[in-house]
Design a protein around this motif. Structure first.
Motif: not given
Length: 279
Positions: A7, A107, A99, A9, A103
């Motif tokens: 995972y 986003h 999340w 960014e 987070e």
């Protein structure tokens, strides 16, 4: 194999550099007065003509058409103009197992920052440009882009006379280079040979409608021209502003919404023309 992937960014992005918010010739103002973000109104400046005084005592061309009648100067009553708000938003939804609130909020904020220019352009196009424009498209149909820009700049010059703004869908932007219709200024903005600012919008391209918001014919695009553009931009608002309220206990999903209000204003004249984008 999905379980072996690392995972990382998200891939960052940036808005188009010549859009309505990133073009240096557009006046973008950050405001905190909530009343300004509900809409604005003003008296149009530059919409009335400045006339040439022809003194009947020295101008022989006037002849004796009105003997004994004093010469009169014309007065113009300024018109009231207004601009309505445009609210744009981005929302993030995820499982609480995936999340955190922080987070999800980050986003949504990043999504708004990347996409809000396109949304503002779409709102301005739909609510103002396409609803108030004079259609200059000839009865014979769409014209080439050089003829279209020429007609639009003539319309602006006759009714305003100052520096205005040419609004071009991103999908037609490449055509501006075929005839050297625009050039890049030292500050990075785009201007036509006549000196009008050029805004190239992704949101304009997404709409691409003519007056009355009628869809463009296949193989064509709509261009608009206006007076100067002033954009009032409010602060971002996050809903909810705390973690607990973001969770739907029925679905165990987490939702965060980030929105911002804009008021996009222009003055005096809006002209439109349909141009051909492919042979």
């Amino acid at each position: 194999m999905a379980g072996l992937r690392k995972y990382v960014e998200a891939i960052p992005g940036r808005p188009l550099p010549h859009g309505i918010l990133t073009n240096t010739c557009t006046d973008v103002r950050d405001v905190t007065d909530e009343h300004e973000l509900l809409g604005t109104e003003w008296l149009g400046l530059g919409c009335c003509p400045v006339n040439v005084w022809r003194d009947p005592c020295t101008d022989e061309s006037l002849g004796d058409e009105s003997p004994g009648q004093p010469a009169k100067k014309e007065f113009c009553r300024p018109i009231a103009e207004h601009a309505d708000p445009i609210t744009v938003y981005a929302g993030a939804e995820c499982s609480t197992m995936g999340w955190t609130y922080a987070e999800a909020r980050a986003h949504a904020e990043a999504s708004l920052e990347l996409g809000e220019q396109e949304a503002v352009e779409a709102g301005f196009w739909t609510n103002k440009l396409a609803m108030t424009a004079q259609d200059l498209t000839p009865a014979e149909g769409p014209v080439n882009i050089a003829a279209g820009v020429a007609a639009l700049e003539g319309c602006l010059a006759e009714q305003y006379g100052g520096v205005g703004t040419l609004h071009v869908p991103a999908g037609a932007a490449a055509l501006l280079g075929c005839c050297n219709l625009v050039h890049r200024d030292q500050d990075g903005s785009l201007s036509t040979l006549a000196g009008n600012c050029a805004v190239i919008g992704a949101g304009y391209s997404a709409m691409n409608t003519g007056p009355g918001n009628l869809p463009a014919d296949p193989g064509t695009a709509w261009l608009y021209i206006t007076g100067p553009v002033v954009v009032r931009r409010g602060p971002t608002v996050t809903i909810p502003d705390r973690p607990g309220a973001s969770v739907n206990i029925r679905t165990n999903d987490l939702r965060v919404l980030v929105e911002r209000s804009y008021v996009v204003a222009t003055t005096c004249v809006v002209c439109a023309i349909q141009v051909v984008t492919c042979p």
